[in-house]
Scaffold this active site. Sequence first.
Site, mmCIF file in Angstrom:
data_model
loop_
_atom_site.group_PDB
_atom_site.id
_atom_site.type_symbol
_atom_site.label_atom_id
_atom_site.label_comp_id
_atom_site.label_asym_id
_atom_site.label_seq_id
_atom_site.Cartn_x
_atom_site.Cartn_y
_atom_site.Cartn_z
ATOM 1 N N TYR A 1 -2.489 -0.210 9.915
ATOM 2 C CA TYR A 1 -2.658 -0.782 8.574
ATOM 3 C C TYR A 1 -1.362 -0.656 7.785
ATOM 4 O O TYR A 1 -0.874 -1.625 7.187
ATOM 5 C CB TYR A 1 -3.800 -0.071 7.849
ATOM 6 N N SER B 1 0.834 -1.207 0.000
ATOM 7 C CA SER B 1 0.000 0.000 0.000
ATOM 8 C C SER B 1 0.865 1.251 0.000
ATOM 9 O O SER B 1 1.961 1.267 0.567
ATOM 10 C CB SER B 1 -0.902 0.002 1.240
#
Length: 348
Positions: free
Chosen positions: A167, A142
């Site tokens: 995350y 990501s």
Amino acid sequence: MKILVTGTAGFIGFHLAKALLERGEEVIGIDNINDYYDVELKYSRLAETGIQRKDIVYNTSVRSSKYSNYQFFQLDLADKDQLEQLFASQKFDKVINLAAQAGVRYSLENPQAYIDANITGFLNILECCRYNNIKHLVYASSSSVYGNNSKMPLSTADNVDHPISLYAATKKSNELMAHTYSHLFGIPTTGLRFFTVYGPYGRPDMALFLFTKAIIAGQPIQVFNNGEMKRDFTYVDDIVGGITRVLDHQPLPDLKGLTDPSVSKTAPYKIYNIGNSSPVRLMDFIEAIETKLGIEAVKELLPMQPGDVPMTWADTSDLQTNLDYRPDTPIKEGVGRFIDWYKSYYKL
């Protein structure tokens, strides 16, 4: 090839599975179909690939009614024993791991879900690849790993040691874990740092979906950082095109001793940014939605949220150079396609 794609009830996984099926690959899809967001949307994606809800039983093969080369299993990556059995019985050539607990803000509320899915689940994938002669593991990282890096565009040569959400920390961990397994066991692994993917069948927790739903309903939209954030919005078909190109090119170790940290000197390991490489101001993105809908949004301007970053902008030069990756969907066209799908799906 026989390819395992994890997360095929998810947004990107669904589109990727369709693309691979239509080019003739044999695809096995898995997803745990959790309730992080509307499960009806997940079942609708599966139905588009010929997998009917009534036929789904945990860890049981469901054959597609649309594609003879597609099977689906409801399975959780954290279920190590069942995952090992699946790998042993199916004899995959390559694996694309897109299954993960997504979302930056949700990681503030439910951190354990990120450890279970993104750390334990990914470890199980790596272990299965280790013992089953997998020729290439491609996995989702990501853009969030860049944290508050201010130098733009964001490059795979940049330091990513300071994530600002759990995350992001799990995604950085995935990259480190993949390198370890590439180094120790020779498994070719490629990590893809995704930049704000959007398009039809997108996630309901993301900006385009939230804004469209609220504007149509005449409700105010929450605009963080007073709309001054910029995002490298990337249309899902462009993302899928990049993934398939990467899948076909296993990485090699950097035997020439170059200084690019996205390539390993000791292992068949590579990291790529995958994005549009053209950041769009959030207010301009909202304007594209308003123009397509013919409705002006009521905007609630709010400060930056914890874990968010002011700007993302992908340096995709190595993906362009190595694999001729060139996303070409303009933002107005991509937003228009999403809204057309949204109106059709919700029968508006």
